[in-house]
Design an enzyme around this catalytic site. Structure first.
Site, PDB file in Angstrom:
ATOM      1  NE  ARG A  15      -2.846  -0.405   3.336  1.00  0.00           N
ATOM      2  CZ  ARG A  15      -3.754   0.171   4.106  1.00  0.00           C
ATOM      3  NH1 ARG A  15      -5.008   0.215   3.739  1.00  0.00           N
ATOM      4  NH2 ARG A  15      -3.423   0.699   5.269  1.00  0.00           N
ATOM      5  CG  ASN A  21       8.802   2.968   0.535  1.00  0.00           C
ATOM      6  OD1 ASN A  21       9.613   3.488   1.293  1.00  0.00           O
ATOM      7  ND2 ASN A  21       7.508   3.131   0.677  1.00  0.00           N
ATOM      8  CG  ASP A  34       7.856   2.531   4.829  1.00  0.00           C
ATOM      9  OD1 ASP A  34       7.251   2.016   5.795  1.00  0.00           O
ATOM     10  OD2 ASP A  34       7.753   3.730   4.530  1.00  0.00           O
TER      11      ASP A  34
END
Length: 160
Positions: A15, A21, A34
């Site tokens: 998400r 990331n 993350d």
């Protein structure tokens, strides 16, 4: 895509996929970081007025308050790939515009993964990865990966 597909296979939705990331090592191996906004697909999902995510990488259904399933990660990966191919990072609620010269089959694969309707996207991130692999030459994928690494490095430099 394969890392995200592996997470989905154990019922985890990331998400918050975005350039910062994703870390690419010297051997080309990527690592997804993350999982702070991750959601178990086995938990009860409800709509919320609070939308957490990262700007143009957030799928339309998340912006509408849905907690999101695997299709939200597919959407973010398509934005990530588009940016890696030279598209400008889109604003919230806008899809990226691919630059000229991107192969038509690759454009079609990315467009499908960016559909506003999550049911119109590929049935899985693995299916999206297969379509991208078949549509792109290895050279295009390496160029996209290099641009992504540079974008992540620039974003990190600006943040510090």
């Amino acid at each position: 895509c394969r890392s995200v597909d592996a997470a989905h296979s154990v019922a985890i939705v990331h998400r918050d996929i975005k350039p910062t990331n994703v870390i690419v090592g010297g051997t080309g191996r990527t690592t997804l970081l993350d999982f702070g906004l991750a959601l178990s697909m086995n938990s009860e999902r409800t709509a919320s007025s609070v939308v957490l995510g990262s700007g143009g990488f957030t799928a339309p259904e998340r912006l509408a308050g849905d907690s999101g399933g695997p299709a939200v990660d597919q959407y973010a990966l398509a934005v990530l790939l588009a940016v890696g191919l030279g598209a400008e990072a889109p604003g919230v609620g806008a899809a990226p515009v691919l630059p000229a010269g991107v192969r038509p089959k690759l454009q079609a694969s990315i467009a499908r993964a960016l559909s506003d309707d999550p049911h119109a996207r590929f049935p899985s991130v693995g299916a999206f990865a297969d379509a991208v692999s078949q549509a792109a030459s290895k050279r295009w994928l390496w160029v996209a990966l290099a641009v992504l690494v540079l974008a992540a490095a620039a974003a990190t430099a600006v943040a510090t």
